[in-house]
Design an enzyme around this catalytic site. Structure first.
Site, PDB file in Angstrom:
ATOM      1  CB  CYS A  30      -0.915  -0.069   1.230  1.00 54.99           C
ATOM      2  SG  CYS A  30      -1.628   1.482   1.751  1.00 54.99           S
ATOM      3  CB  CYS A  33       0.516   1.640   4.115  1.00 53.45           C
ATOM      4  SG  CYS A  33      -1.206   1.096   4.048  1.00 53.45           S
TER       5      CYS A  33
END
Length: 105
Positions: A30, A33
């Protein structure tokens, strides 16, 4: 530094914990993230006296992610005395996260 914990550690470090614990649900693939990671680490160091900061890899701990209906990463959840009290979805600036955490101290 925020530790990456697994399902069994989640029970002891978050659900059976007193005080405030901030959990970052993330995935290694991600992008947002990865942007959040250094911000989350900094806050964990700055606020270590007030709150505990831990991370959950949703791919490694799918059971926990499903239990709390985490469908988007990054998702940060604030737990107080083992119960979820607030949720933040997506990347957020450090000050906004800090304000949310402080509102539960």
């Amino acid at each position: 530094m925020a530790n990456i914990i697994n399902t069994s550690q989640f029970r002891s470090d978050v659900e059976n914990s007193s005080g405030v614990v901030v959990v970052d649900f993330f995935a290694t693939w991600c992008g947002p993230c990865k942007m959040l990671a250094p911000v989350f680490e900094e806050l964990g160091e700055e606020m270590e006296e007030e709150a505990k900061f831990v991370k959950i890899d949703i791919d490694q701990s799918l059971e926990i992610a499903q239990k709390f209906r985490v469908s988007t990463v990054p998702t940060m959840m604030i737990f107080k005395d083992g119960k979820p009290v607030d949720t933040m979805i997506g990347f957020m600036p450090k000050e906004k996260i800090k304000d949310k955490v402080q509102s539960h101290l």
